[in-house]
Design an enzyme around this catalytic site. Structure first.
Site, PDB file in Angstrom:
ATOM      1  N   LYS A   1      24.108   4.641  25.408  1.00 50.52           N
ATOM      2  CA  LYS A   1      25.018   5.473  24.607  1.00 50.52           C
ATOM      3  C   LYS A   1      25.096   4.847  23.220  1.00 50.52           C
ATOM      4  CE  LYS A   1      29.566   7.627  24.639  1.00 50.52           C
ATOM      5  NZ  LYS A   1      29.878   7.328  23.256  1.00 50.52           N
TER       6      LYS A   1
ATOM      7  N   CYS B   1      49.045 -30.613   2.141  1.00 49.23           N
ATOM      8  CA  CYS B   1      48.062 -29.603   1.738  1.00 49.23           C
ATOM      9  C   CYS B   1      46.662 -30.224   1.814  1.00 49.23           C
ATOM     10  CB  CYS B   1      48.349 -29.138   0.314  1.00 49.23           C
ATOM     11  SG  CYS B   1      47.045 -28.081  -0.334  1.00 49.23           S
TER      12      CYS B   1
ATOM     13  N   SER C   1      30.811  16.964  23.724  1.00 49.85           N
ATOM     14  CA  SER C   1      30.749  15.536  24.021  1.00 49.85           C
ATOM     15  C   SER C   1      30.895  15.393  25.533  1.00 49.85           C
ATOM     16  CB  SER C   1      31.829  14.775  23.263  1.00 49.85           C
ATOM     17  OG  SER C   1      33.085  15.257  23.635  1.00 49.85           O
ATOM     18  N   LEU C   2      30.892  14.163  26.033  1.00 43.49           N
ATOM     19  CA  LEU C   2      30.865  13.937  27.474  1.00 43.49           C
ATOM     20  C   LEU C   2      32.176  13.319  27.943  1.00 43.49           C
ATOM     21  CD1 LEU C   2      27.292  12.390  27.702  1.00 43.49           C
ATOM     22  CD2 LEU C   2      27.960  14.756  28.078  1.00 43.49           C
TER      23      LEU C   2
ATOM     24  N   LYS D   1      22.858  11.482  33.050  1.00 46.39           N
ATOM     25  CA  LYS D   1      22.678  12.942  33.054  1.00 46.39           C
ATOM     26  C   LYS D   1      21.880  13.350  34.283  1.00 46.39           C
ATOM     27  CE  LYS D   1      22.192  12.710  28.027  1.00 46.39           C
ATOM     28  NZ  LYS D   1      21.306  12.756  26.868  1.00 46.39           N
TER      29      LYS D   1
ATOM     30  N   ARG E   1      28.470  17.148  14.011  1.00 42.71           N
ATOM     31  CA  ARG E   1      29.064  17.842  15.146  1.00 42.71           C
ATOM     32  C   ARG E   1      30.331  18.603  14.730  1.00 42.71           C
ATOM     33  NH1 ARG E   1      31.965  17.507  20.199  1.00 42.71           N
ATOM     34  NH2 ARG E   1      33.481  16.015  19.474  1.00 42.71           N
TER      35      ARG E   1
ATOM     36  N   GLU F   1      21.572  11.021  17.729  1.00 43.48           N
ATOM     37  CA  GLU F   1      22.588  10.169  17.115  1.00 43.48           C
ATOM     38  C   GLU F   1      22.033   9.547  15.833  1.00 43.48           C
ATOM     39  OE1 GLU F   1      25.190  10.410  19.021  1.00 43.48           O
ATOM     40  OE2 GLU F   1      26.586   8.798  18.537  1.00 43.48           O
TER      41      GLU F   1
ATOM     42  N   CYS G   1      48.202 -26.060  -7.249  1.00 50.43           N
ATOM     43  CA  CYS G   1      47.203 -26.404  -6.236  1.00 50.43           C
ATOM     44  C   CYS G   1      45.929 -25.581  -6.495  1.00 50.43           C
ATOM     45  CB  CYS G   1      47.760 -26.081  -4.850  1.00 50.43           C
ATOM     46  SG  CYS G   1      46.540 -26.236  -3.552  1.00 50.43           S
TER      47      CYS G   1
ATOM     48  N   GLU H   1       0.842  -1.204   0.000  1.00 49.00           N
ATOM     49  CA  GLU H   1       0.000   0.000   0.000  1.00 49.00           C
ATOM     50  C   GLU H   1       0.873   1.248   0.000  1.00 49.00           C
ATOM     51  OE1 GLU H   1      -4.035  -0.623   2.473  1.00 49.00           O
ATOM     52  OE2 GLU H   1      -2.256  -1.428   3.437  1.00 49.00           O
TER      53      GLU H   1
ATOM     54  N   CYS I   1      45.485 -30.335  -2.244  1.00 53.18           N
ATOM     55  CA  CYS I   1      46.146 -31.122  -3.296  1.00 53.18           C
ATOM     56  C   CYS I   1      47.049 -32.211  -2.726  1.00 53.18           C
ATOM     57  CB  CYS I   1      46.928 -30.202  -4.231  1.00 53.18           C
ATOM     58  SG  CYS I   1      48.385 -29.505  -3.445  1.00 53.18           S
TER      59      CYS I   1
ATOM     60  N   LYS J   1      31.713   3.822  29.505  1.00 51.84           N
ATOM     61  CA  LYS J   1      31.974   2.969  28.338  1.00 51.84           C
ATOM     62  C   LYS J   1      32.060   1.505  28.771  1.00 51.84           C
ATOM     63  CE  LYS J   1      33.146   5.414  24.595  1.00 51.84           C
ATOM     64  NZ  LYS J   1      34.342   5.575  24.064  1.00 51.84           N
TER      65      LYS J   1
ATOM     66  N   ASP K   1      26.110   4.056  19.502  1.00 46.03           N
ATOM     67  CA  ASP K   1      27.386   4.116  18.798  1.00 46.03           C
ATOM     68  C   ASP K   1      27.159   4.564  17.354  1.00 46.03           C
ATOM     69  OD1 ASP K   1      30.033   3.951  18.431  1.00 46.03           O
ATOM     70  OD2 ASP K   1      30.172   1.771  18.494  1.00 46.03           O
TER      71      ASP K   1
ATOM     72  N   GLU L   1      20.714   6.620  30.077  1.00 45.40           N
ATOM     73  CA  GLU L   1      20.352   6.345  28.676  1.00 45.40           C
ATOM     74  C   GLU L   1      21.379   5.432  28.034  1.00 45.40           C
ATOM     75  OE1 GLU L   1      20.176  10.102  26.670  1.00 45.40           O
ATOM     76  OE2 GLU L   1      18.789  10.948  28.133  1.00 45.40           O
TER      77      GLU L   1
ATOM     78  N   CYS M   1      52.053 -24.650   0.983  1.00 45.87           N
ATOM     79  CA  CYS M   1      51.882 -25.690  -0.031  1.00 45.87           C
ATOM     80  C   CYS M   1      52.725 -25.238  -1.217  1.00 45.87           C
ATOM     81  CB  CYS M   1      50.413 -25.801  -0.450  1.00 45.87           C
ATOM     82  SG  CYS M   1      50.213 -26.768  -1.956  1.00 45.87           S
TER      83      CYS M   1
ATOM     84  N   ASP N   1       3.901   1.634  -1.126  1.00 49.07           N
ATOM     85  CA  ASP N   1       4.506   1.843  -2.452  1.00 49.07           C
ATOM     86  C   ASP N   1       3.494   2.396  -3.448  1.00 49.07           C
ATOM     87  OD1 ASP N   1       6.916   1.040  -1.594  1.00 49.07           O
ATOM     88  OD2 ASP N   1       6.748  -1.035  -2.314  1.00 49.07           O
TER      89      ASP N   1
ATOM     90  N   TYR O   1      18.140  12.650  21.596  1.00 52.81           N
ATOM     91  CA  TYR O   1      18.316  12.636  23.050  1.00 52.81           C
ATOM     92  C   TYR O   1      18.656  13.985  23.685  1.00 52.81           C
ATOM     93  CZ  TYR O   1      23.071  11.960  21.251  1.00 52.81           C
ATOM     94  OH  TYR O   1      24.235  12.084  20.553  1.00 52.81           O
TER      95      TYR O   1
HETATM   96  S1  IVH Z   1      24.225  13.536  25.361  1.00 55.17           S
HETATM   97  C1  IVH Z   1      25.598  17.726  26.153  1.00 55.17           C
HETATM   98  N1  IVH Z   1      23.155  11.151  25.084  1.00 55.17           N
HETATM   99  O1  IVH Z   1      28.148  10.155  22.829  1.00 55.17           O
HETATM  100  C2  IVH Z   1      25.027  16.402  25.883  1.00 55.17           C
HETATM  101  N2  IVH Z   1      25.150  11.613  23.907  1.00 55.17           N
HETATM  102  O2  IVH Z   1      30.608  11.943  24.406  1.00 55.17           O
HETATM  103  C3  IVH Z   1      25.656  15.723  24.755  1.00 55.17           C
HETATM  104  N3  IVH Z   1      25.893   9.771  22.449  1.00 55.17           N
HETATM  105  O3  IVH Z   1      29.008  13.175  21.345  1.00 55.17           O
HETATM  106  C4  IVH Z   1      25.418  14.343  24.434  1.00 55.17           C
HETATM  107  N4  IVH Z   1      24.267   8.396  22.931  1.00 55.17           N
HETATM  108  O4  IVH Z   1      27.556  11.581  20.007  1.00 55.17           O
HETATM  109  C5  IVH Z   1      24.172  11.958  24.737  1.00 55.17           C
HETATM  110  N5  IVH Z   1      22.072   9.101  24.887  1.00 55.17           N
HETATM  111  C6  IVH Z   1      23.068   9.908  24.545  1.00 55.17           C
HETATM  112  C7  IVH Z   1      24.062   9.521  23.648  1.00 55.17           C
HETATM  113  C8  IVH Z   1      25.099  10.405  23.349  1.00 55.17           C
HETATM  114  C9  IVH Z   1      25.357   8.572  22.216  1.00 55.17           C
HETATM  115  C10 IVH Z   1      27.162  10.246  21.866  1.00 55.17           C
HETATM  116  C11 IVH Z   1      27.166  11.656  21.357  1.00 55.17           C
HETATM  117  C12 IVH Z   1      28.195  12.386  22.155  1.00 55.17           C
HETATM  118  C13 IVH Z   1      28.986  11.279  22.792  1.00 55.17           C
HETATM  119  C14 IVH Z   1      29.300  11.587  24.240  1.00 55.17           C
END
Ligand code: IVH
Length: 664
Positions: free
Chosen positions: A112, A401, A81-82, A283, A133, A167, A424, A34, A404, A307, A114, A110, A419, A36, A219
């Site tokens: 994280k 081998c 970043s964090l 957070k 970013r 992300e 071979c 549907e 062969c 991590k 990738d 939350e 070999c 499509d 996020y």
């Molecule tokens: S919060 C100021 N939440 O991980 C708040 N980051 O070093 C900024 N990432 O650069 C980020 N999942 O690319 C946040 N649930 C999440 C995330 C997240 C992945 C990445 C993001 C950030 C790096 C943290």
């Protein structure tokens, strides 16, 4: 006319709603057929009545917009970043610090994700721009590609001006499918979902990005006060109501026990997720508290990213089998009871050589721990000796081998067995695969499995046979899985490959010790195979970078009658044997300079960066010395970075590299 306008409006809504239900809510209300049908109807109407088409029409999702370069975008609020933490102790320290500075704080934990972070801008509820970013202050405009991501709403549920951040990622299954296709085309495999996502979002042609089926989790709301929002969880719910895909695993946490419990729970969940997470983000929930905690020079003080350690799983080593490479080298391989590691099923892992197996003390039948090194290549870490029950069998290196049956040879002081039989079949198949591979003759469509099939069916027994494959066109078309179109494409790429510059042929011939770099060096120096063939040992050994063993190998190769016949045959077939200098380009910053690349640059593999440098007449090496001109330092660089600093060598960071690449 009015009818057309109305129908376009109606179809746009149906399709936008359907996208939202399917990709954000994961709860489709109409079938793919549907969908499509409506999409085709809308496309037809938009062609006829472009004046009524919406700027953000769902027909734009398929891509098509091509840009010539990425525009810079300055972020109104830096994209930070964090700080990363790796242990429970560091989490406890974070928790204690916050508890000391704030009164009864709550936290949001939350996953994280990738992938790579993105900023999305909406005006009157319509997506108007999207940016990477970059260095946190200035990113790149990737709107054309982000529009193809189905879970990113083109229109929000409210007429609102807003920026959100999140992300962009690729799920495991998509990466696997993509790599399947790349393998078939002899293209290098993408190493992990993060690189794959980053590479896809940096495509100039949004059709390619669309095919990559990227996804999103949102996020972060940079300006919550504009909407009267008081906590991060409220911000997440607000964004969800607007139509964004917000992760259902986000959770409010009050105590340290709950926090550590969440981490454990998510770590357990991780192997069953279809997307990659590499940790947990924690957070502070209350936004006034966030403000109060403030920022260091680099990071927020109200959040951390924990991590995960590299994942190891256990499985049974059911057998050790041996494969024969192009040079005759024998490699033992672990056959594993299929098991899921970070989203993909592992059945095999290389065990490199006899010494490696003995050093690890592996026995057939052992329970072993395995992990994915570099996210994609699986590695057997160690046997669980305590689980042995006496039925395990010792590993015994083979002496013949496996294909062969020729007696294997091992040179003094080396770890590998070979070999020695140049006829071979296993060696021949591997040689053919090498000949058609990406860095050699680059024959699109002649990947590993196809070469093996064609060899076993007798269509290609030796290199020359590749060029008479068209004589078997009828037979090929009748084979299951080979359509007329794919045969046409294959034959066409075989034809195209005849015209490539000689360094590819030289590399493809598989002369012992000649990699793609040496092949290029020799081709530039001798300009043709004919000249190289008459070079003496003394000529060759006098070239910088050509040692005595390599010089001897080259002379030996061209003294062998079988090899001379092959080269004559290839010439008769019409294969180019001259250096065309096709890739030689000039750039002030690169040409004639010596580079070392360390760490990762967003969107590029190290191989890709090195290729570009070499295309521009620069050279790359693996270690930093006084002779190095530039060290390229990406994310998580190694000790080479320190060495470059110590030696005072010019350093290019990611931003500089991306800037230079843009000028090429
Ligand atoms: S919060 C100021 N939440 O991980 C708040 N980051 O070093 C900024 N990432 O650069 C980020 N999942 O690319 C946040 N649930 C999440 C995330 C997240 C992945 C990445 C993001 C950030 C790096 C943290």
């Amino acid at each position: 006319m009015e009818e057309a306008r109305k129908r376009i409006e109606e179809l746009t809504k149906i399709l936008n709603d359907a996208n939202y239900e399917y990709y954000v809510l994961a709860n489709p209300s109409i079938t793919d057929q549907e969908f499509d049908k409506y999409l085709r109807e809308l496309e037809t109407l938009e062609l006829e009545y472009p004046q009524y088409a919406y700027e953000n029409s769902p027909t734009k999702r398929v891509g098509g917009e091509v840009i010539d370069k990425f525009e810079k975008v300055r972020h109104s609020i830096p994209m930070l970043s964090l700080p990363d933490v790796f242990s429970e102790e560091e989490i406890v320290n974070f928790f204690k610090r916050i508890e000391k500075e704030e009164n009864k704080p709550e936290y949001v934990c939350e996953q994280k994700i990738d992938g790579l972070s993105v900023s999305l801008h909406y005006e009157h509820g319509h997506l108007i721009s999207a940016a990477t970013r970059g260095d946190g202050l200035v990113g790149e405009n990737i709107t054309h590609n982000v529009k193809t991501i189905k879970s990113v709403p083109l229109d929000l549920h409210r007429d609102i001006n807003i920026e959100v951040r999140g992300e962009i990622y690729m799920d495991y299954k998509t990466l696997e499918e993509l790599n399947e296709k790349r393998k078939e085309k002899n293209e290098p495999l993408l190493q992990n979902v993060r690189n794959a996502a980053a590479g896809s979002i940096r495509q100039l042609d949004s059709k390619i990005a669309a095919e990559r089926k990227l996804n999103s989790w949102i996020y972060h709301l940079p300006n919550p006060e504009d909407y009267g929002i008081k906590t991060h969880m409220e911000a997440l719910n607000f964004m969800k109501e607007l139509g964004f895909k917000v992760n259902p695993n986000n959770k409010i946490i009050k105590t340290l026990d709950e926090m550590l419990g969440y981490i454990k729970e998510q770590a357990d969940l991780r192997p069953n997720l279809d997307y990659a997470i590499d940790g947990i983000v924690i957070k502070v929930n209350n936004l006034d508290m966030q403000k109060h905690l403030g920022y260091t020079s680099k990071y927020p003080r109200w959040a951390i990213a924990y991590k995960f350690p590299a994942e190891e799983v256990y499985t049974k080593l059911t057998d050790i089998i041996f494969t024969v490479g192009r040079t005759g080298r024998i490699t033992p391989n672990a056959v594993l009871e299929p098991t899921l590691v970070m989203g993909s099923t592992i059945k095999r892992a290389t065990l490199h050589n006899e010494d490696y197996v003995l050093m690890k003390d592996l026995k057939i039948g052992d329970i072993v721990s395995i992990r994915k090194a570099g996210d994609v290549i699986p590695e057997v870490v160690a046997p669980l000796k305590e689980r042995r029950n006496g039925t395990e069998k010792d590993f015994i290196m083979i002496s013949e081998c496996p294909i062969c049956k020729t007696k294997l040879e091992k040179k003094e002081g080396q770890v590998d067995y070979y070999c020695p039989n140049i006829h071979c079949p296993a060696r021949k198949i591997e040689s053919l695969i090498h000949y058609s591979s990406k860095n050699a003759m680059d024959i699109d469509g002649l990947g590993e499995e196809i070469v093996e099939d064609f060899f076993n069916m007798g269509f290609i027994k030796k290199i020359e046979d590749i060029y008479s494959l068209d004589e078997h066109r009828k037979d090929l078309e009748e084979l299951e899985g080979y359509g007329k179109k794919s045969i046409d494409n294959l034959l066409n790429s075989i034809k195209i490959s005849k015209t490539r510059s000689v360094e590819r042929l030289l590399f493809g011939l598989g002369i012992s010790g000649i990699g793609d770099k040496t092949a290029l060096l020799l081709s530039k120096k001798y300009k043709s195979i004919d000249n190289l063939m008459i070079a003496t040992y003394d000529d060759l050994v006098s070239i910088k970078d050509i040692g005595p063993i390599l010089a001897r190998n080259i002379v030996d190769y061209f003294e062998n009658n079988d090899n001379l016949t092959l080269i004559n045959n290839l010439k008769e077939i019409g294969i180019n044997t001259d250096y065309l200098g096709e890739t030689e380009k000039f750039n002030d910053l690169i040409t004639n300079k010596k580079f070392v690349v360390t760490g990762t640059i967003e969107g590029y593999s190290r191989d890709e960066i090195e290729k570009i440098i070499e295309n521009y007449g620069g050279s790359c090496s693996g270690s930093v010395s006084k002779k190095t001109n530039v060290v390229i330092v990406g994310d998580s660089p190694g000790s080479k970075y320190q060495k470059a600093l110590d030696l005072g060598i010019e350093i290019w960071n990611e931003e500089k590299v991306l800037d230079v690449l843009k000028t090429l």
